[in-house]
Design a protein around this motif. Sequence first.
Motif, PDB file in Angstrom:
ATOM      1  N   VAL A  84       0.845  -1.207   0.000  1.00  0.00           N
ATOM      2  CA  VAL A  84       0.000   0.000   0.000  1.00  0.00           C
ATOM      3  C   VAL A  84       0.875   1.249   0.000  1.00  0.00           C
ATOM      4  O   VAL A  84       0.557   2.247  -0.667  1.00  0.00           O
ATOM      5  N   MET A  85       1.973   1.222   0.721  1.00  0.00           N
ATOM      6  CA  MET A  85       2.915   2.345   0.728  1.00  0.00           C
ATOM      7  C   MET A  85       3.412   2.633  -0.682  1.00  0.00           C
ATOM      8  O   MET A  85       3.389   3.786  -1.149  1.00  0.00           O
ATOM      9  N   VAL A  86       3.877   1.587  -1.378  1.00  0.00           N
ATOM     10  CA  VAL A  86       4.374   1.768  -2.743  1.00  0.00           C
ATOM     11  C   VAL A  86       3.248   2.261  -3.653  1.00  0.00           C
ATOM     12  O   VAL A  86       3.444   3.151  -4.485  1.00  0.00           O
ATOM     13  N   HIS A  87       2.062   1.706  -3.477  1.00  0.00           N
ATOM     14  CA  HIS A  87       0.895   2.115  -4.259  1.00  0.00           C
ATOM     15  C   HIS A  87       0.584   3.593  -4.039  1.00  0.00           C
ATOM     16  O   HIS A  87       0.238   4.319  -4.991  1.00  0.00           O
ATOM     17  N   ALA A  88       0.706   4.067  -2.815  1.00  0.00           N
ATOM     18  CA  ALA A  88       0.414   5.475  -2.514  1.00  0.00           C
ATOM     19  C   ALA A  88       1.462   6.412  -3.114  1.00  0.00           C
ATOM     20  O   ALA A  88       1.151   7.562  -3.458  1.00  0.00           O
ATOM     21  N   ILE A  89       2.695   5.915  -3.248  1.00  0.00           N
ATOM     22  CA  ILE A  89       3.762   6.757  -3.793  1.00  0.00           C
ATOM     23  C   ILE A  89       3.752   6.722  -5.320  1.00  0.00           C
ATOM     24  O   ILE A  89       3.794   7.755  -5.987  1.00  0.00           O
ATOM     25  N   ARG A  90       3.746   5.500  -5.882  1.00  0.00           N
ATOM     26  CA  ARG A  90       3.705   5.339  -7.344  1.00  0.00           C
ATOM     27  C   ARG A  90       3.011   4.022  -7.664  1.00  0.00           C
ATOM     28  O   ARG A  90       3.626   2.954  -7.623  1.00  0.00           O
ATOM     29  N   PRO A  91       1.738   4.067  -8.005  1.00  0.00           N
ATOM     30  CA  PRO A  91       0.997   2.832  -8.288  1.00  0.00           C
ATOM     31  C   PRO A  91       1.672   1.998  -9.384  1.00  0.00           C
ATOM     32  O   PRO A  91       2.100   2.535 -10.407  1.00  0.00           O
ATOM     33  N   GLY A  92       1.793   0.697  -9.129  1.00  0.00           N
ATOM     34  CA  GLY A  92       2.343  -0.209 -10.120  1.00  0.00           C
ATOM     35  C   GLY A  92       3.851  -0.259 -10.183  1.00  0.00           C
ATOM     36  O   GLY A  92       4.417  -0.957 -11.036  1.00  0.00           O
ATOM     37  N   HIS A  93       4.551   0.465  -9.288  1.00  0.00           N
ATOM     38  CA  HIS A  93       6.013   0.394  -9.290  1.00  0.00           C
ATOM     39  C   HIS A  93       6.446  -1.035  -8.983  1.00  0.00           C
ATOM     40  O   HIS A  93       5.882  -1.681  -8.095  1.00  0.00           O
ATOM     41  N   PRO A  94       7.448  -1.580  -9.695  1.00  0.00           N
ATOM     42  CA  PRO A  94       7.852  -2.977  -9.485  1.00  0.00           C
ATOM     43  C   PRO A  94       8.274  -3.256  -8.045  1.00  0.00           C
ATOM     44  O   PRO A  94       9.194  -2.622  -7.525  1.00  0.00           O
ATOM     45  N   MET A  95       7.586  -4.192  -7.428  1.00  0.00           N
ATOM     46  CA  MET A  95       7.880  -4.581  -6.052  1.00  0.00           C
ATOM     47  C   MET A  95       7.704  -6.080  -5.904  1.00  0.00           C
ATOM     48  O   MET A  95       6.664  -6.641  -6.277  1.00  0.00           O
ATOM     49  N   VAL A  96       8.722  -6.732  -5.371  1.00  0.00           N
ATOM     50  CA  VAL A  96       8.616  -8.137  -5.019  1.00  0.00           C
ATOM     51  C   VAL A  96       7.949  -8.217  -3.649  1.00  0.00           C
ATOM     52  O   VAL A  96       8.412  -7.596  -2.687  1.00  0.00           O
ATOM     53  N   PHE A  97       6.868  -8.958  -3.576  1.00  0.00           N
ATOM     54  CA  PHE A  97       6.089  -9.094  -2.342  1.00  0.00           C
ATOM     55  C   PHE A  97       6.805 -10.112  -1.453  1.00  0.00           C
ATOM     56  O   PHE A  97       6.550 -11.304  -1.503  1.00  0.00           O
ATOM     57  N   SER A  98       7.732  -9.605  -0.647  1.00  0.00           N
ATOM     58  CA  SER A  98       8.686 -10.469   0.064  1.00  0.00           C
ATOM     59  C   SER A  98       8.254 -10.684   1.509  1.00  0.00           C
ATOM     60  O   SER A  98       8.710 -10.002   2.433  1.00  0.00           O
ATOM     61  N   ASN A  99       7.378 -11.637   1.688  1.00  0.00           N
ATOM     62  CA  ASN A  99       6.869 -12.012   3.000  1.00  0.00           C
ATOM     63  C   ASN A  99       7.661 -13.228   3.469  1.00  0.00           C
ATOM     64  O   ASN A  99       7.395 -14.353   3.062  1.00  0.00           O
ATOM     65  N   TRP A 100       8.654 -12.982   4.329  1.00  0.00           N
ATOM     66  CA  TRP A 100       9.586 -14.040   4.754  1.00  0.00           C
ATOM     67  C   TRP A 100       9.241 -14.482   6.175  1.00  0.00           C
ATOM     68  O   TRP A 100       9.616 -13.790   7.141  1.00  0.00           O
ATOM     69  N   PRO A 101       8.583 -15.572   6.368  1.00  0.00           N
ATOM     70  CA  PRO A 101       8.330 -16.052   7.735  1.00  0.00           C
ATOM     71  C   PRO A 101       9.622 -16.550   8.394  1.00  0.00           C
ATOM     72  O   PRO A 101      10.290 -17.438   7.869  1.00  0.00           O
ATOM     73  N   PHE A 102       9.943 -15.975   9.521  1.00  0.00           N
ATOM     74  CA  PHE A 102      11.089 -16.403  10.311  1.00  0.00           C
ATOM     75  C   PHE A 102      10.585 -17.061  11.597  1.00  0.00           C
ATOM     76  O   PHE A 102       9.509 -16.734  12.095  1.00  0.00           O
ATOM     77  N   VAL A 103      11.397 -17.951  12.113  1.00  0.00           N
ATOM     78  CA  VAL A 103      11.006 -18.758  13.273  1.00  0.00           C
ATOM     79  C   VAL A 103      12.090 -18.652  14.333  1.00  0.00           C
ATOM     80  O   VAL A 103      13.277 -18.576  14.003  1.00  0.00           O
ATOM     81  N   ILE A 104      11.695 -18.625  15.593  1.00  0.00           N
ATOM     82  CA  ILE A 104      12.667 -18.749  16.678  1.00  0.00           C
ATOM     83  C   ILE A 104      12.440 -20.070  17.407  1.00  0.00           C
ATOM     84  O   ILE A 104      11.339 -20.629  17.385  1.00  0.00           O
ATOM     85  N   ASP A 105      13.488 -20.572  17.985  1.00  0.00           N
ATOM     86  CA  ASP A 105      13.373 -21.750  18.842  1.00  0.00           C
ATOM     87  C   ASP A 105      12.782 -21.277  20.167  1.00  0.00           C
ATOM     88  O   ASP A 105      13.426 -20.555  20.925  1.00  0.00           O
ATOM     89  N   LEU A 106      11.548 -21.670  20.435  1.00  0.00           N
ATOM     90  CA  LEU A 106      10.846 -21.140  21.608  1.00  0.00           C
ATOM     91  C   LEU A 106      11.458 -21.610  22.924  1.00  0.00           C
ATOM     92  O   LEU A 106      11.147 -21.063  23.980  1.00  0.00           O
ATOM     93  N   ARG A 107      12.338 -22.580  22.864  1.00  0.00           N
ATOM     94  CA  ARG A 107      13.026 -23.006  24.098  1.00  0.00           C
ATOM     95  C   ARG A 107      14.110 -22.019  24.504  1.00  0.00           C
ATOM     96  O   ARG A 107      14.404 -21.846  25.686  1.00  0.00           O
ATOM     97  N   THR A 108      14.735 -21.365  23.506  1.00  0.00           N
ATOM     98  CA  THR A 108      15.885 -20.516  23.788  1.00  0.00           C
ATOM     99  C   THR A 108      15.710 -19.079  23.321  1.00  0.00           C
ATOM    100  O   THR A 108      16.446 -18.189  23.763  1.00  0.00           O
TER     101      THR A 108
END
Length: 506
Positions: A290-314
């Motif tokens: 939405v930020m990119v859309h508000a600045i320049r609609p259609g500007h090339p953007m890779v939708f980079s949703n990277w799920p990261f995980v932590i070891d909940l024990r540590t």
Amino acid sequence: MQKSRRAGRGGGRQARHAARAAGPVNPAPPGQRGGQYAPLSAPDIEAIYGAAKRLLRDLGMGEVPPRLQADLVAAGAEARAGRVHFPASLVDDAVDKAARQFVLHGRDPSRSIEVGGDRVHFGTGGAAVQVLDLDNGNYRAATLRDLKDFTRLQDGLENISWFTRCCIATDLEDVRDLDLNTAFALLSHTTKPVATAFTLAETVAPVVAMMDMALGQEGAFAARPFVKAHISPVISPMRYGEDAVEVVYACIDHNIPLSCITAAQAGATAPATLAGFLAQSLAETLASLVMVHAIRPGHPMVFSNWPFVIDLRTGAFSGGGGEVALMNAASAQVSNWLGLPSGVASSMTDAKAVDAQYGAEKAMTALAAALAGGNLIYESAGMTASLLGASFEGFILDNDMLGAVYRMLRGVEVSDETLGVDAICEAVLGEGHFLGSAQTMAAMERDYLYPRLADRTDPRSWQLAGAQDAWTRARDEARRILSSPGPSYLSSAQDAAIRAAFPQLR
């Protein structure tokens, strides 16, 4: 006439010898089709997307810089109580008008790749501050020399489609010097598509000027940008980062494609429940869109949703494991369902050495991300130690592994020719085997991938040859490549002119 025929035969013979020396043609090059693995059902995806839009509407985004807030409100967002809220219609509009496919240019046009659709490309990423030393096998601080060597090394690895700087030159303390020297290392040592990060918005214009000098004309880079910017404008949970947002504005001003990366960590900056994590992380990546859309609609953007995980024990970051494989695959599936160019991560092994853990975690996460159809899969070569380290040997080994993944994506082609019923009958009633048959010879290079490094000899032959493990073979290959001069991608005049304009370059 006789001389001419002899010359013709000689030319053909030389061509055949050259072809054999070059090795077999890659039967499954980058850009194979993904999407075979679907960990989420259609109702699951719709529920996750609905939850993400509710978060953006009801909770909204915090710490919005004034410039961005003005642009978001002008686009249809609502500012209240210190946060900016996005109506569902604004989110849908940003998705509908986003760039669906675009070219990620290489400085060499033949190395450009198309981003989006169902094509899968592996590349690199990361910001390792340590390197696994080629000589002593120990970790040490990463340097600018290492970055140059990594760039040179990957340039000839065919299964790595683009290169993002994989380590931070810790011997450069000034952030401007760091950004300029990083960009120059990429420019000097590869013509693949590249990506870098900008610490501050002020360094974008000088880097663009450097690229224009290499291309020989002011404005040439903006017309055909071969550098992509890696930016994390959203900080989990649910707020913007001012410096990164300013970098976004500067990159858009210079027509630089963006990879807006969300890197929430399950159980820390995002929910530990996998569904809740996917909803929040999707909302945050949509906030970048939405930020990119508000600045320049259609500007090339890779939708980079990277799920990261932590070891909940540590509480330690975990780059390998089944949850990482599953979540990045699910993220790719959701992004592709939205029709957006998807970016996810793989091969972020927690292993410090090139060992069994290294191989298992890398192969599992890379295969899951590719089968789910991640368009650009980051971190996929060279990274170790939960992204804290980078390995030269790892690049060599991972290139082979990624080739095998591409081969799996290519699948099995079924036709009368490949079924070959007549050939089966002929072999059974004739020689009793298929060795040397025309069908086998045709399939040999068309269907089979031959890894550079994997050992396929029998145990005795392996022992007689020195009983080397994969790490040792990869080390020898990395040393061989780095000991050669390699191609020169800048003329001496170009190099001298750029260095004169930017005296901080090393």
